[in-house]
Motif scaffolding. Structure first.
Motif, PDB file in Angstrom:
ATOM      1  N   ARG A 127       8.110   5.103   0.371  1.00 52.42           N
ATOM      2  CA  ARG A 127       8.852   6.203   0.975  1.00 52.42           C
ATOM      3  C   ARG A 127       8.611   6.327   2.478  1.00 52.42           C
ATOM      4  N   CYS A 128       7.473   5.817   2.964  1.00 51.44           N
ATOM      5  CA  CYS A 128       7.128   5.902   4.396  1.00 51.44           C
ATOM      6  C   CYS A 128       6.902   4.491   4.931  1.00 51.44           C
ATOM      7  N   PRO A 129       7.967   3.696   5.072  1.00 46.67           N
ATOM      8  CA  PRO A 129       7.803   2.277   5.406  1.00 46.67           C
ATOM      9  C   PRO A 129       7.192   1.997   6.780  1.00 46.67           C
ATOM     10  N   ARG A 130       7.188   2.982   7.690  1.00 50.85           N
ATOM     11  CA  ARG A 130       6.596   2.764   9.016  1.00 50.85           C
ATOM     12  C   ARG A 130       5.133   3.172   9.079  1.00 50.85           C
ATOM     13  N   ALA A 131       4.599   3.686   7.975  1.00 47.88           N
ATOM     14  CA  ALA A 131       3.188   4.092   7.950  1.00 47.88           C
ATOM     15  C   ALA A 131       2.321   2.982   7.375  1.00 47.88           C
ATOM     16  N   VAL A 132       1.131   2.848   7.923  1.00 44.95           N
ATOM     17  CA  VAL A 132       0.119   1.992   7.314  1.00 44.95           C
ATOM     18  C   VAL A 132      -0.452   2.754   6.121  1.00 44.95           C
ATOM     19  N   VAL A 133      -0.644   2.080   5.006  1.00 43.62           N
ATOM     20  CA  VAL A 133      -1.232   2.706   3.821  1.00 43.62           C
ATOM     21  C   VAL A 133      -2.377   1.828   3.333  1.00 43.62           C
ATOM     22  N   ALA A 134      -3.533   2.444   3.104  1.00 41.85           N
ATOM     23  CA  ALA A 134      -4.703   1.683   2.645  1.00 41.85           C
ATOM     24  C   ALA A 134      -5.441   2.483   1.589  1.00 41.85           C
ATOM     25  N   VAL A 135      -6.137   1.780   0.701  1.00 37.75           N
ATOM     26  CA  VAL A 135      -6.891   2.443  -0.364  1.00 37.75           C
ATOM     27  C   VAL A 135      -8.345   1.970  -0.373  1.00 37.75           C
ATOM     28  N   GLY A 136      -9.229   2.903  -0.743  1.00 37.91           N
ATOM     29  CA  GLY A 136     -10.661   2.609  -0.839  1.00 37.91           C
ATOM     30  C   GLY A 136     -11.408   3.886  -1.146  1.00 37.91           C
ATOM     31  N   SER A 137     -12.545   3.791  -1.805  1.00 38.92           N
ATOM     32  CA  SER A 137     -13.269   4.994  -2.236  1.00 38.92           C
ATOM     33  C   SER A 137     -13.970   5.708  -1.083  1.00 38.92           C
ATOM     34  N   ASP A 138     -14.494   4.956  -0.114  1.00 37.96           N
ATOM     35  CA  ASP A 138     -15.174   5.546   1.038  1.00 37.96           C
ATOM     36  C   ASP A 138     -14.154   5.667   2.169  1.00 37.96           C
ATOM     37  N   ARG A 139     -13.616   6.881   2.360  1.00 39.17           N
ATOM     38  CA  ARG A 139     -12.534   7.065   3.321  1.00 39.17           C
ATOM     39  C   ARG A 139     -12.980   6.855   4.767  1.00 39.17           C
ATOM     40  N   TYR A 140     -14.260   7.100   5.076  1.00 37.68           N
ATOM     41  CA  TYR A 140     -14.751   6.848   6.434  1.00 37.68           C
ATOM     42  C   TYR A 140     -14.739   5.350   6.738  1.00 37.68           C
ATOM     43  N   GLU A 141     -15.339   4.557   5.856  1.00 36.35           N
ATOM     44  CA  GLU A 141     -15.357   3.110   6.063  1.00 36.35           C
ATOM     45  C   GLU A 141     -13.940   2.533   6.007  1.00 36.35           C
ATOM     46  N   LEU A 142     -13.116   3.089   5.143  1.00 31.33           N
ATOM     47  CA  LEU A 142     -11.727   2.646   5.055  1.00 31.33           C
ATOM     48  C   LEU A 142     -11.002   2.936   6.367  1.00 31.33           C
ATOM     49  N   GLY A 143     -11.242   4.135   6.923  1.00 25.30           N
ATOM     50  CA  GLY A 143     -10.621   4.482   8.199  1.00 25.30           C
ATOM     51  C   GLY A 143     -11.062   3.558   9.315  1.00 25.30           C
ATOM     52  N   ARG A 144     -12.353   3.257   9.383  1.00 28.60           N
ATOM     53  CA  ARG A 144     -12.849   2.324  10.409  1.00 28.60           C
ATOM     54  C   ARG A 144     -12.208   0.949  10.246  1.00 28.60           C
ATOM     55  N   TRP A 145     -12.079   0.515   9.011  1.00 29.72           N
ATOM     56  CA  TRP A 145     -11.489  -0.792   8.711  1.00 29.72           C
ATOM     57  C   TRP A 145     -10.029  -0.847   9.157  1.00 29.72           C
ATOM     58  N   VAL A 146      -9.289   0.226   8.891  1.00 30.15           N
ATOM     59  CA  VAL A 146      -7.875   0.282   9.290  1.00 30.15           C
ATOM     60  C   VAL A 146      -7.755   0.337  10.804  1.00 30.15           C
ATOM     61  N   LEU A 147      -8.572   1.175  11.456  1.00 29.67           N
ATOM     62  CA  LEU A 147      -8.497   1.318  12.907  1.00 29.67           C
ATOM     63  C   LEU A 147      -8.863   0.023  13.631  1.00 29.67           C
ATOM     64  N   ALA A 148      -9.700  -0.798  12.999  1.00 28.75           N
ATOM     65  CA  ALA A 148     -10.100  -2.067  13.619  1.00 28.75           C
ATOM     66  C   ALA A 148      -8.961  -3.083  13.658  1.00 28.75           C
ATOM     67  N   GLN A 149      -7.966  -2.918  12.775  1.00 30.35           N
ATOM     68  CA  GLN A 149      -6.896  -3.906  12.722  1.00 30.35           C
ATOM     69  C   GLN A 149      -5.500  -3.346  12.995  1.00 30.35           C
ATOM     70  N   CYS A 150      -5.388  -2.008  13.092  1.00 29.51           N
ATOM     71  CA  CYS A 150      -4.078  -1.391  13.332  1.00 29.51           C
ATOM     72  C   CYS A 150      -4.183  -0.366  14.454  1.00 29.51           C
ATOM     73  N   SER A 151      -3.131  -0.262  15.247  1.00 25.81           N
ATOM     74  CA  SER A 151      -3.074   0.731  16.318  1.00 25.81           C
ATOM     75  C   SER A 151      -2.623   2.062  15.724  1.00 25.81           C
TER      76      SER A 151
END
Length: 363
Positions: A127-151
């Motif tokens: 439904r939100c094709p322009r959004a990055v979507v990621a899954v993981g149990s630790d949202r802090y580490e997941l956020g760092r992981w996403v920010l490291a590869q996406c603007s």
């Protein structure tokens, strides 16, 4: 009534009361543990870690069924429309992948299916094709992981109210106006994840499934009594937008199914709300199959649903959009399966929500 009938009735009542007492007894240590955890966070003895961007959390007090996914989609769309670069972080409940972190969508294309992503993150990615979507149990580490590869400049936490380890700038709490009973007891005796008083830490209260202010009043009064001050809620109504073919994605207008006999099926937190929405479209519901929330469908499941439709003479099946994403891997049935697509409308408090999200009509 015979003596035997009275005995059986009394025995059933005794067992039911005993089971209810047992569930309430089990909810006591759960409540203590939850209160202890919240106190540790409130006093700073458990730290909240920060990510270097704005974080908006969307969550609820109860176990499922408040309309969290359509609100997450609406908030994500609003942030994207305002020019933000958005990533949605989700736990990916009941996903089959054992990988700690999975990139569901990179904001250009969907990279995995619902089995690896989980049904709700996959639907959000659709439904939100322009959004990055990621899954993981630790949202802090997941956020760092996403920010490291996406603007990214804004993160949306799907089902984040209890995930207190990650600091959030905005905490949106959803409650369902039609589920006052759900706020009466902690699990396992009820549906509360934590006491109603926890609503005090929300930035804003969003009351869903309302048609007007009067619908929200009973549940708002209950929350005000728990937190000890007046609450001004944002009121949300979900309205059907149309129907989508579960296998082809082809859409049809709402009135395309009006007057048709249908069997409906769902595996969501509030099957009753889905049934009500279907009936309001003038569809004749002749049978209903309810699966557990987040149910993973097999060919046997859908074959059973189709057989029931054939038995009652219903030419179509109707399900939710969240359920429909889990049918992609199964062969198409010999009858149409339509998924109801919901839209989110803010009845009261739209300007306040836009202010909290830092978006405006001029953005």
């Amino acid at each position: 009534m015979s003596v035997r009938s009275l005995f059986v009735s009394d025995r059933s009542s005794f067992l039911a009361n005993g089971f209810s007492w047992l569930l309430r007894a089990l909810s006591i240590p759960y409540g203590w543990a939850t209160q202890c955890r919240n106190t540790l966070y409130d006093r700073g003895w458990l730290p909240q870690r920060r990510l270097p961007c704005r974080v908006v959390s969307i969550g609820n007090l109860t176990v499922g069924g408040t309309g969290k996914t359509p609100v997450t989609i609406a908030v994500t769309d609003a942030l994207l429309a305002a020019g933000h670069r958005v990533a949605v972080l989700s736990r990916g409940y009941r996903r089959r992948s054992r990988t700690p972190r999975v990139l569901v969508s990179d904001g250009r294309k969907i990279l995995v299916g619902p089995e690896e992503a989980g049904d709700e993150p996959f639907l959000i990615a659709q439904r939100c094709p322009r959004a990055v979507v990621a899954v993981g149990s630790d949202r802090y580490e997941l956020g760092r992981w996403v920010l490291a590869q996406c603007s990214i400049d804004c993160l949306v936490l799907d089902d984040g109210f209890q995930h207190r380890a990650l600091y959030r700038d905005v905490d949106l709490l959803l409650v369902d106006a039609t589920d006052e009973h759900g706020l009466r007891a902690l699990v396992p005796a009820g549906r509360l994840r934590e006491p109603v008083s926890a609503a005090a830490r929300a930035t804003a209260l969003l009351v869903t499934r309302v048609e007007g202010s009067a619908d929200a009043q009973p549940i708002v009064s209950l929350i005000q009594q728990a937190v000890g001050y007046e609450v001004k809620p944002i009121l949300i109504r979900f309205t059907p937008q149309g129907f989508v073919d579960a296998h082809t994605g082809t859409g049809v207008p709402l009135d395309a199914l009006t007057g048709q006999r249908a069997v409906i099926f769902s595996g969501i937190g509030n099957a009753g709300a889905f049934r009500t929405s279907v009936l309001r479209q003038g569809i004749i519901v002749v049978d209903e199959v309810v699966f557990p929330d987040h149910h993973v469908y097999t060919m046997s499941d859908v074959t059973r649903v189709r057989a029931r439709a054939e038995r009652v003479g219903a030419p179509v099946l109707v399900t939710t959009e969240k359920d429909a994403v889990k049918l992609h891997t199964l062969p198409p049935l010999s009858m149409p399966v339509w998924a109801m697509r919901l839209d989110t409308h803010i009845l009261e408090g739209e300007d306040r929500l836009k202010h909290l999200l830092a978006v405006s009509d001029e953005s």
